[in-house]
Design a protein around this motif. Structure first.
Motif, PDB file in Angstrom:
ATOM      1  N   VAL A 286       0.810  -0.802  -0.247  1.00  9.38           N
ATOM      2  CA  VAL A 286      -0.238   0.092   0.020  1.00  9.38           C
ATOM      3  C   VAL A 286       0.938   0.694  -0.141  1.00  9.38           C
ATOM      4  CG1 VAL A 286      -1.675   1.225   1.164  1.00  9.38           C
ATOM      5  CG2 VAL A 286      -1.722  -1.331   1.672  1.00  9.38           C
ATOM      6  N   LEU A 287       0.947   2.131  -1.402  1.00  7.09           N
ATOM      7  CA  LEU A 287       1.718   3.126  -0.538  1.00  7.09           C
ATOM      8  C   LEU A 287       1.200   4.680  -1.350  1.00  7.09           C
ATOM      9  CD1 LEU A 287       4.033   1.905  -4.546  1.00  7.09           C
ATOM     10  CD2 LEU A 287       4.709   1.287  -1.809  1.00  7.09           C
ATOM     11  N   GLU A 288       1.479   5.378   0.036  1.00  5.63           N
ATOM     12  CA  GLU A 288       0.642   6.326  -0.653  1.00  5.63           C
ATOM     13  C   GLU A 288       1.760   7.978  -1.228  1.00  5.63           C
ATOM     14  OE1 GLU A 288       0.302   8.174   3.723  1.00  5.63           O
ATOM     15  OE2 GLU A 288       0.647  10.394   3.324  1.00  5.63           O
ATOM     16  N   MET A 289       0.998   8.332  -2.330  1.00 10.40           N
ATOM     17  CA  MET A 289       1.341   9.913  -3.630  1.00 10.40           C
ATOM     18  C   MET A 289       1.454  10.752  -3.012  1.00 10.40           C
ATOM     19  SD  MET A 289       1.051   6.691  -6.378  1.00 10.40           S
ATOM     20  CE  MET A 289       1.821   5.316  -6.268  1.00 10.40           C
ATOM     21  N   GLY A 290       2.233  11.687  -2.611  1.00 15.88           N
ATOM     22  CA  GLY A 290       2.033  12.690  -2.380  1.00 15.88           C
ATOM     23  C   GLY A 290       2.378  13.216  -3.582  1.00 15.88           C
ATOM     24  N   SER A 291       1.764  15.245  -3.771  1.00 14.83           N
ATOM     25  CA  SER A 291       1.989  15.619  -4.819  1.00 14.83           C
ATOM     26  C   SER A 291       2.023  16.710  -3.895  1.00 14.83           C
ATOM     27  CB  SER A 291       1.152  16.187  -5.860  1.00 14.83           C
ATOM     28  OG  SER A 291       1.676  16.611  -6.662  1.00 14.83           O
ATOM     29  N   ARG A 292       2.920  18.195  -5.010  1.00 18.40           N
ATOM     30  CA  ARG A 292       3.615  19.221  -4.388  1.00 18.40           C
ATOM     31  C   ARG A 292       2.748  19.598  -5.794  1.00 18.40           C
ATOM     32  NH1 ARG A 292       5.191  21.490  -0.042  1.00 18.40           N
ATOM     33  NH2 ARG A 292       5.080  20.052   1.516  1.00 18.40           N
ATOM     34  N   GLY A 293       3.000  19.611  -7.162  1.00 13.10           N
ATOM     35  CA  GLY A 293       3.240  19.967  -7.902  1.00 13.10           C
ATOM     36  C   GLY A 293       2.704  18.625  -9.552  1.00 13.10           C
ATOM     37  N   PRO A 294       2.249  19.524 -10.419  1.00 11.58           N
ATOM     38  CA  PRO A 294       1.972  18.369 -11.696  1.00 11.58           C
ATOM     39  C   PRO A 294       3.374  17.304 -12.422  1.00 11.58           C
ATOM     40  CG  PRO A 294       1.140  20.204 -12.469  1.00 11.58           C
ATOM     41  CD  PRO A 294       2.407  21.139 -10.867  1.00 11.58           C
ATOM     42  N   GLY A 295       3.227  16.293 -12.430  1.00 10.71           N
ATOM     43  CA  GLY A 295       4.191  15.709 -12.324  1.00 10.71           C
ATOM     44  C   GLY A 295       4.462  14.683 -11.615  1.00 10.71           C
ATOM     45  N   HIS A 296       4.323  15.346  -9.896  1.00  7.05           N
ATOM     46  CA  HIS A 296       5.071  13.874  -9.369  1.00  7.05           C
ATOM     47  C   HIS A 296       4.371  12.428  -8.736  1.00  7.05           C
ATOM     48  CE1 HIS A 296       6.061  17.975  -6.779  1.00  7.05           C
ATOM     49  NE2 HIS A 296       6.929  17.868  -8.024  1.00  7.05           N
ATOM     50  N   ILE A 297       2.784  12.948  -9.162  1.00  8.39           N
ATOM     51  CA  ILE A 297       2.496  11.421  -9.158  1.00  8.39           C
ATOM     52  C   ILE A 297       3.110  10.737 -10.435  1.00  8.39           C
ATOM     53  CG2 ILE A 297       0.167  10.215  -8.981  1.00  8.39           C
ATOM     54  CD1 ILE A 297      -0.613  12.709  -6.727  1.00  8.39           C
ATOM     55  N   ALA A 298       2.620  11.341 -11.260  1.00  7.21           N
ATOM     56  CA  ALA A 298       3.385   9.927 -12.399  1.00  7.21           C
ATOM     57  C   ALA A 298       4.208   9.826 -12.373  1.00  7.21           C
ATOM     58  CB  ALA A 298       3.604  11.161 -13.818  1.00  7.21           C
ATOM     59  N   ARG A 299       5.506  10.253 -12.046  1.00  8.33           N
ATOM     60  CA  ARG A 299       6.693  10.043 -11.349  1.00  8.33           C
ATOM     61  C   ARG A 299       6.658   9.225 -10.385  1.00  8.33           C
ATOM     62  NH1 ARG A 299       9.471  15.065 -10.268  1.00  8.33           N
ATOM     63  NH2 ARG A 299      10.003  14.367  -8.148  1.00  8.33           N
ATOM     64  N   LEU A 300       5.944   8.533  -9.637  1.00  7.42           N
ATOM     65  CA  LEU A 300       5.677   7.648  -8.477  1.00  7.42           C
ATOM     66  C   LEU A 300       5.719   6.687  -9.319  1.00  7.42           C
ATOM     67  CD1 LEU A 300       4.404   9.797  -5.303  1.00  7.42           C
ATOM     68  CD2 LEU A 300       6.728   9.526  -6.187  1.00  7.42           C
ATOM     69  N   CYS A 301       3.970   6.816  -9.740  1.00  3.64           N
ATOM     70  CA  CYS A 301       4.008   5.539 -10.717  1.00  3.64           C
ATOM     71  C   CYS A 301       4.523   5.370 -11.662  1.00  3.64           C
ATOM     72  CB  CYS A 301       2.735   5.468 -11.275  1.00  3.64           C
ATOM     73  SG  CYS A 301       1.111   6.374 -10.233  1.00  3.64           S
ATOM     74  N   ARG A 302       6.172   5.294 -12.133  1.00  4.29           N
ATOM     75  CA  ARG A 302       6.983   5.045 -12.796  1.00  4.29           C
ATOM     76  C   ARG A 302       7.646   4.429 -12.361  1.00  4.29           C
ATOM     77  NH1 ARG A 302       6.128   9.745 -16.263  1.00  4.29           N
ATOM     78  NH2 ARG A 302       8.413  11.380 -14.953  1.00  4.29           N
ATOM     79  N   ILE A 303       7.719   4.497 -10.643  1.00  2.04           N
ATOM     80  CA  ILE A 303       8.606   4.108  -9.646  1.00  2.04           C
ATOM     81  C   ILE A 303       7.972   2.906  -9.607  1.00  2.04           C
ATOM     82  CG2 ILE A 303       9.838   3.866  -7.557  1.00  2.04           C
ATOM     83  CD1 ILE A 303      10.246   7.044  -7.711  1.00  2.04           C
ATOM     84  N   ALA A 304       6.772   2.654  -8.916  1.00  2.00           N
ATOM     85  CA  ALA A 304       5.752   1.679  -8.450  1.00  2.00           C
ATOM     86  C   ALA A 304       4.548   1.929  -8.949  1.00  2.00           C
ATOM     87  CB  ALA A 304       5.956   1.248  -7.222  1.00  2.00           C
ATOM     88  N   ARG A 305       4.643   1.318 -10.108  1.00  2.00           N
ATOM     89  CA  ARG A 305       2.837   1.274 -11.211  1.00  2.00           C
ATOM     90  C   ARG A 305       1.741   0.819 -10.326  1.00  2.00           C
ATOM     91  NH1 ARG A 305       1.138  -1.028 -17.136  1.00  2.00           N
ATOM     92  NH2 ARG A 305      -0.396   0.796 -17.574  1.00  2.00           N
ATOM     93  N   PRO A 306       0.512   1.433  -9.826  1.00  2.00           N
ATOM     94  CA  PRO A 306      -0.077   0.731  -9.018  1.00  2.00           C
ATOM     95  C   PRO A 306      -1.272  -0.135  -9.736  1.00  2.00           C
ATOM     96  CG  PRO A 306       0.249   2.523  -8.050  1.00  2.00           C
ATOM     97  CD  PRO A 306       0.629   2.497  -9.497  1.00  2.00           C
ATOM     98  N   GLN A 307      -1.447  -1.478  -9.409  1.00  2.00           N
ATOM     99  CA  GLN A 307      -2.455  -1.862  -9.909  1.00  2.00           C
ATOM    100  C   GLN A 307      -4.214  -1.200  -9.813  1.00  2.00           C
ATOM    101  OE1 GLN A 307      -0.082  -3.543  -8.585  1.00  2.00           O
ATOM    102  NE2 GLN A 307      -0.271  -5.837  -9.843  1.00  2.00           N
ATOM    103  N   ILE A 308      -4.025  -1.090  -8.278  1.00  2.00           N
ATOM    104  CA  ILE A 308      -5.464  -0.828  -7.948  1.00  2.00           C
ATOM    105  C   ILE A 308      -5.720   1.148  -7.686  1.00  2.00           C
ATOM    106  CG2 ILE A 308      -7.063  -0.522  -6.271  1.00  2.00           C
ATOM    107  CD1 ILE A 308      -5.906  -3.569  -6.312  1.00  2.00           C
ATOM    108  N   GLY A 309      -5.477   2.040  -7.455  1.00  2.00           N
ATOM    109  CA  GLY A 309      -5.655   3.709  -7.414  1.00  2.00           C
ATOM    110  C   GLY A 309      -6.479   4.289  -7.072  1.00  2.00           C
ATOM    111  N   VAL A 310      -7.052   5.013  -6.132  1.00  2.00           N
ATOM    112  CA  VAL A 310      -7.500   5.310  -4.679  1.00  2.00           C
ATOM    113  C   VAL A 310      -7.197   6.807  -4.933  1.00  2.00           C
ATOM    114  CG1 VAL A 310      -8.843   5.564  -2.708  1.00  2.00           C
ATOM    115  CG2 VAL A 310      -7.625   3.823  -3.376  1.00  2.00           C
TER     116      VAL A 310
END
Ligand SMILES: Nc1ncnc2c1ncn2[C@@H]1O[C@H](COP(=O)(O)OP(=O)(O)OP(=O)(O)O)[C@@H](O)[C@H]1O
Ligand SMILES: [Mg+2]
Length: 485
Positions: free
Chosen positions: A166-190
């Motif tokens: 279970v990964l918490e994904m924070g963001s302080r601007g455009p592109g941050h979450i996309a970058r985290l998803c490139r590290i660990a692409r979830p199968q389920i996104g909330v």
């Protein structure tokens, strides 16, 4: 971490392995322990990531890492004390390493859930972590490891025995979450909600929504996007995903729904979970009506991961608070209740906390409020509204703390004047007060004077104002305290 040789680490991060003492070839040395950024926590078999910090450079601690038993390090420069995988940017390298490990684990059957939103990521992660643990080995760390460093470190705590991550994904601007998803692409996104947290940095709620939506855009077609149908900006993300959309809702009709929501005397919610044609009773242990939405999101993710509604309802009802300073309710020996919600604050979480405060039984409800940071140009209006909302919610005493929170005071005063408190008021004028204090010490002195048995005191502000120390002092002031939720 799964066992990797230093040669495999170097390959994963695209770095050059420079041998350790005497320049010996270390390519076959195996990292069997953890990946850590704090040299003081290292033990035999670990990999040290020497991060360049603002005040200290992790590379200065390479000898200490060697002494502690680290097999090697990711660092910007080599050191004769231990083998180093030399990279230009250790943070990026950490992400690459986590990415490589994650891909292997996914091939082995790991299911990853990513959670984002303006408020409630950690709370939802903590609920979901406990729910999934009922179905299999789960990695879901305490706290808020949601950035370029915390997320890969979390990924690297998973190994071949882990079934759910279970990964918490924070963001302080455009592109941050996309970058985290490139590290660990979830199968389920909330996606929980789109509020005004970090509005100053994002610029507008639309940009926040677009940025949070990067999570569902990254999901694979066979994945599941869990979207909160009660938040128009969240449900508006549905067209951005190739995954199956599952909706959650308290207000809106949704796939996973809470009906008959009630709060008990301790402001904990009970509801009926409706999902997959079933109805199951849920009684949450965590405090506040806002936890219903978090619980529904956790439920939908757990259902997508293969659990049944009955399993989910049972596990949600057993789940307790995991991370500190979020609606942490303690009772002092002298009968004062302290609600420490000082982890962070934004307008939505302030509203949620005030709603819970006035539901808690007590003689008087006291809200000790510091400023909300990072709100941008709308900050003054937001603080004034908070003061008004606190009075409207029925808070008896509003204490605003620090110069940045002065707007809370003026808002509360204006609301009190507007509703007119005086001799005719049924609550009694002495209970309807609004006080501003310059700092934490002054707040502590005031509270020592005015707080008495039966009072319920909420302490909340943005993290940088450090009001959790005030909550701790307040607790200590009343003798032994017991955490009740
Ligand atoms: N669904 C929600 N709506 C509004 N407020 C919430 C919600 N869930 C939690 N909160 C409140 O928001 C605050 C932060 O909660 P939490 O730590 O879970 O959020 P977060 O999204 O992880 O925050 P951060 O961005 O700092 O990591 C707490 O004060 C909590 O009471
Ligand atoms: Mg968090």
């Amino acid at each position: 971490m799964i066992a990797l040789t230093l040669a495999e680490v170097a390959e994963a991060v695209g770095g050059e392995l420079v041998g350790g003492p005497g320049g010996a070839d270390a390519s076959g040395a195996v990292v069997r322990g953890a990946v850590l950024v704090d040299s003081r926590a290292l033990a035999d078999g670990d990999l040290f990531v020497a991060l360049p910090g603002e005040r200290v450079d992790g590379a200065d601690f390479l000898p200490a890492a060697a002494d502690a038993g680290a097999v090697g390090a990711l660092a910007t420069r080599p050191h004769p004390a231990l083998p180093c995988v030399v990279v230009p940017d250790p943070v990026e390298a950490l992400g690459r390493l986590a990415g490589a490990v994650h891909r292997r684990l996914v091939d082995g059957g790991l299911v990853t859930v990513g959670i984002t939103g303006s408020s409630g990521k950690t709370s939802t992660k903590d609920l979901l972590g406990q729910v999934l643990a009922a179905a299999g080995e789960t990695v879901s760390p305490q706290g808020s490891f949601n950035n370029d460093i915390g997320l890969p470190l979390t990924v690297l705590t998973a190994d071949g025995t882990t079934r759910f991550l279970v990964l918490e994904m924070g963001s302080r601007g455009p592109g941050h979450i996309a970058r985290l998803c490139r590290i660990a692409r979830p199968q389920i996104g909330v996606v929980l909600n789109v509020g005004s947290a970090h509005l100053g940095e994002f610029g507008s709620a639309e940009v926040i929504a677009t940025s949070k939506g990067e999570l569902v855009a990254a999901l694979p077609a066979e994945g599941t996007a869990v979207l909160n149908a009660d938040d128009p900006r969240v449900i508006g993300m549905a067209p951005r995903t190739a995954a199956t959309v599952v909706t959650t809702g308290v207000e809106a009709a949704a796939d996973v729904r809470a009906v008959d929501v009630e709060l008990d005397d301790a402001a904990r919610a009970r509801f009926t979970l409706r999902a997959g044609g079933e109805q199951q009773p849920v009684a949450l242990q965590v405090v506040g009506a806002h936890q219903v939405a978090n619980a529904l999101s956790a439920a939908a993710a757990a259902l997508a991961a293969g659990m049944t509604p009955a399993q989910v309802a049972g596990a949600l009802s057993a789940a307790g608070p995991r991370s500190r300073w979020r609606m942490e309710v303690s009772r002092r020996a002298d009968g004062v209740t302290v609600v420490n919600d000082a982890y962070n604050a934004n307008p939505e979480s302030m509203r949620a906390a005030l709603a819970a405060l006035v539901r808690l039984p007590g003689r008087r409800r006291i809200a000790v409020l510091g400023a909300m940071g990072e709100l941008g140009p709308g900050a003054d209006a937001a603080h004034a509204k908070l003061g008004r909302d606190a009075v409207r919610a029925g808070v008896d005493l509003v204490v605003s703390v620090g110069p940045d929170a002065i707007g809370v005071h003026t808002g509360a005063l204006a609301e009190r004047d507007g509703v007119g408190c005086g001799p005719a008021d049924s609550h009694g004028a002495e209970q309807e007060e609004t006080v501003h204090v310059p700092d934490r010490a002054a707040a502590a002195r005031l509270l020592a004077e005015v707080v008495g048995p039966g009072d319920v005191v909420l302490v909340k502000a943005s993290r940088s104002y450090g009001l959790e120390a005030l909550a701790a002092d307040l607790l200590a002031a009343g003798g032994a305290a017991e955490v009740t939720a």
